[in-house]
Design a protein around this motif. Structure first.
Motif, PDB file in Angstrom:
ATOM      1  N   CYS A  14      -2.218  45.576 -20.981  1.00  0.00           N
ATOM      2  CA  CYS A  14      -2.367  46.925 -21.689  1.00  0.00           C
ATOM      3  C   CYS A  14      -3.481  47.377 -22.480  1.00  0.00           C
ATOM      4  O   CYS A  14      -4.308  46.702 -22.859  1.00  0.00           O
ATOM      5  N   CYS A  16      -3.656  50.171 -24.353  1.00  0.00           N
ATOM      6  CA  CYS A  16      -3.511  50.498 -25.697  1.00  0.00           C
ATOM      7  C   CYS A  16      -4.550  51.038 -26.518  1.00  0.00           C
ATOM      8  O   CYS A  16      -4.787  50.774 -27.680  1.00  0.00           O
ATOM      9  N   HIS A 335       5.252  54.613 -24.869  1.00  0.00           N
ATOM     10  CA  HIS A 335       5.626  53.435 -24.895  1.00  0.00           C
ATOM     11  C   HIS A 335       6.172  53.077 -26.455  1.00  0.00           C
ATOM     12  O   HIS A 335       5.398  53.226 -27.364  1.00  0.00           O
ATOM     13  N   ASP A 356      -0.481  51.668 -32.149  1.00  0.00           N
ATOM     14  CA  ASP A 356      -0.010  51.249 -31.025  1.00  0.00           C
ATOM     15  C   ASP A 356       1.488  50.704 -31.008  1.00  0.00           C
ATOM     16  O   ASP A 356       1.524  49.713 -31.137  1.00  0.00           O
ATOM     17  N   ASN A 357       2.575  51.758 -30.774  1.00  0.00           N
ATOM     18  CA  ASN A 357       2.382  52.874 -30.298  1.00  0.00           C
ATOM     19  C   ASN A 357       3.300  53.899 -30.875  1.00  0.00           C
ATOM     20  O   ASN A 357       3.869  54.712 -30.332  1.00  0.00           O
ATOM     21  N   GLU A 390       6.104  48.038 -22.114  1.00  0.00           N
ATOM     22  CA  GLU A 390       4.692  48.256 -21.757  1.00  0.00           C
ATOM     23  C   GLU A 390       3.944  46.958 -22.085  1.00  0.00           C
ATOM     24  O   GLU A 390       3.116  46.564 -21.165  1.00  0.00           O
ATOM     25  N   GLU A 391       4.071  46.533 -23.256  1.00  0.00           N
ATOM     26  CA  GLU A 391       3.080  45.154 -23.711  1.00  0.00           C
ATOM     27  C   GLU A 391       3.592  43.997 -22.673  1.00  0.00           C
ATOM     28  O   GLU A 391       2.957  42.992 -22.875  1.00  0.00           O
ATOM     29  N   ASP A 418      -0.737  57.030 -25.494  1.00  0.00           N
ATOM     30  CA  ASP A 418      -0.502  55.605 -26.038  1.00  0.00           C
ATOM     31  C   ASP A 418      -1.649  55.341 -27.083  1.00  0.00           C
ATOM     32  O   ASP A 418      -2.899  55.278 -26.819  1.00  0.00           O
TER      33      ASP A 418
HETATM   34 ZN   LIG Z   1       0.110  50.692 -26.240  1.00  0.00          ZN
END
Ligand SMILES: [Zn+2]
Length: 570
Positions: A14, A16, A335, A356-357, A390-391, A418
């Motif tokens: 990520c 991010c 995400h 985030d996020n 996502e993470e 993001d």
């Molecule tokens: Zn992120």
């Protein structure tokens, strides 16, 4: 997510956007505190600070528990997004359903596993953790490999547009490929080779494993070096210990090698020496065009046991149908997941993930409202996609791309949000992976009118373009734009922007302190960036263009194949 996973999430998957942050001075235009429930806020049709702040406040509240997949925080989060999409007047995007179920498998390798090598006739054992890490993405509880011959394949790169093939003239089916991290340009320091120090797709370790699987290798091993990886062996070791997440193999169209992992630089040097080779000489050879893969006098046997657990999470999909060509769509995505509540951690243990996020999700909700309530509907459809996991390795977006609700050859382009930085207006906007696609031409048209310029992300060696959700679209060929807040702030210039980015990275990024703060957040820059991506979507929704990747981009071949008859944007 457990805290132990952070190195993986942080360094391996990520991006991010480790940047942006709060400023000491209270913003005069910060919205007044709103009441506790979503029901009492009066939302406006335009993209505006008050509405945006309200979405972030809700999504990043302690009540949502840090929005970890599979927790009550998931229910609250996806219900909130669905309720907003419904209120705005979108249609369910997945047939009659607002949600798309994303299956995942959690695999934990038995760390007593060893790599049993026979090198020049002599047995040699590489231990998990100190010498190597190994795992499988097949979902199989047991993987057996017997006497698989080792081949050194340089960087493991097959890149037609660079006229480069580290697999030239060899069949690695059933073999174990051993390869270097990053790409020849990075290690040779040659700007004409693979973009020099800038990370290319071919430098990413994920690419190397994918390519090895495509070539039919039984096992793939990357030789670690700190400079090339940009992190030490301990990070590799920690990231590959404990549970690993992926889609079940049946839900992923890409092939997977039975086993993949890393070996330490020391273990690799010793292994090559025992096989009668000099790794430093082979490193140099691999940096030169015309490198030929080198079979080693060594074989690998492996008995890998893993425990697997299957789970599910959900993407949220809302659709605004187009008035003329509803089968073609532009996608806005963000995400929704974050790192959850870390039980057993003292003090504030809720990882709210405000920047985030929650910011990205608030952004797509605001975009949805603006498009839905505009006087004229878009000619093409617009899809609003809030993805999960996502993470944990970009899994929600990966599943969507494998099972798209709008076919990929009808997907015009993708814009990903993001982590938007609440630091105020900037004279620039960051284009992560600048120089990728014609979506940047549209961006330029918009920011020219704002007297702003597009700049590349600061650390181009980190490959951030390959580390957020849009990347799964890119891999499949769909042009994807990933913009981030600017750094040359109207108040304080680059110094203030850099300081804010550093402060966020050090004090808030993937920490419990990533919280919403109405008193210190500045929204005007975020609103301007949202209006910018709105204008890009507006143009695409009505101009009939099919943007493509720029010449030389690794994903252009896939897009070209996808659009045999479609006119390419001029
Ligand atoms: Zn992120």
């Amino acid at each position: 997510m457990r805290h132990a996973l952070l190195p993986l999430a942080l360094l391996a998957v990520c991006a991010c956007s480790p940047r942006g942050t709060d400023q000491p001075a209270a913003a005069a235009d910060a919205p007044a505190a709103t009441s506790a429930t979503a029901g009492t806020h009066a939302f406006d049709a335009t993209i505006n600070q008050g509405d945006f702040a309200e979405h972030v406040r809700q999504l990043a509240s302690d009540e949502f528990g840090g929005r970890a997949p599979g927790t009550p925080g998931e229910e609250k989060t996806i219900e909130y997004i669905k309720a907003q999409f419904a209120r705005i007047g979108l249609q369910p995007g997945n047939g009659s359903d607002w949600f798309q179920t994303v299956p995942m498998v959690e695999t934990t390798a038995d760390e007593s596993t060893a790599l049993n090598l026979t090198v020049a006739g002599t047995p040699q054992v590489l231990k998990f953790g100190s010498d190597m890490v190994i795992g499988t993405r097949t979902g199989q509880a047991q993987v057996n490999i017997k006497d698989s011959p080792l081949v050194f394949v340089g960087y493991g790169v097959d890149a037609p547009e660079h006229d480069w093939n580290d697999y030239a003239g060899i069949d690695v089916k059933g073999k174990t490929v051993v390869m270097l991290v990053n790409d020849p340009g990075f290690h040779a320091g040659d700007a004409k080779l693979f973009d020099g120090k800038r990370m290319t797709y071919y430098g990413r370790w994920t690419y190397k494993f994918d390519e090895a699987a495509l070539k039919g290798a039984s096992a793939a091993l990357i030789i670690h070096d700190t400079e090339g990886a940009s992190y030490g062996w301990d990070v590799v070791k920690n990231s590959w210990s404990g549970p690993q997440y992926d889609l079940p193999a049946k839900d992923d169209p890409a092939p997977r090698a039975p086993a993949q992992g890393w070996i330490s630089a020391d273990a690799a040097t010793a292994l090559f020496k025992a096989a009668g080779q000099d790794l430093s000489k082979l490193r140099a050879a691999a940096n030169k065009r015309g490198f030929k893969p080198m079979p080693l006098d060594a074989t690998l046997s492996l008995d890998l046991k893993s425990t697997t657990v299957e789970k599910t999470s959900r993407n949220v999909v809302g659709l605004l149908p187009g008035s003329e060509t509803p089968d073609e769509a532009i996608v806005y995505m963000a995400h929704w997941d974050h790192l959850g509540t870390h039980e057993g951690e003292t003090g504030d243990n809720i990882y709210n993930g405000a920047v985030d996020n929650a910011t990205g999700v608030a952004g797509i909700i605001e975009l949805a409202e603006a498009f839905r309530k505009a006087p004229t509907p878009p000619k093409r459809s617009i899809l609003f996609l809030a993805v999960t996991l996502e993470e944990s390795g970009l899994l929600g977006s990966k599943y969507y791309v494998a099972h798209p609700v709008v076919p990929l050859d009808k997907t015009v382009g993708v814009i990903n949000l993001d982590a938007l930085a609440p630091v105020g207006k900037a004279r620039d906007i960051t284009v992560v992976g600048q120089g990728s696609s014609q979506l940047e031409d549209l961006l330029k048209t918009v920011i020219d009118t704002q007297q702003r310029k597009a700049v590349s992300e600061t650390n181009t060696a980190a490959g951030y373009y390959f580390r957020s959700d849009h990347f799964n679209f890119a891999k499949a060929g769909v042009p994807a734009l990933y913009v981030d807040s600017g750094t040359d702030l109207l108040e304080g210039g680059l110094a203030a922007g850099d300081a804010a980015g550093k402060d966020y990275t050090e004090n808030r990024y993937h920490k419990a302190a990533d919280q919403f703060d109405a008193a210190t957040w500045k929204f005007d820059g975020i609103i301007q960036d949202l209006e910018t991506v709105q204008a890009i979507g507006q143009a695409l929704a009505n101009n009939g263009q099919w943007p493509n990747w720029y010449e030389g981009n690794p994903f252009k071949a896939a897009r070209d194949k996808m659009l045999p008859a479609a006119p390419v944007a001029k």
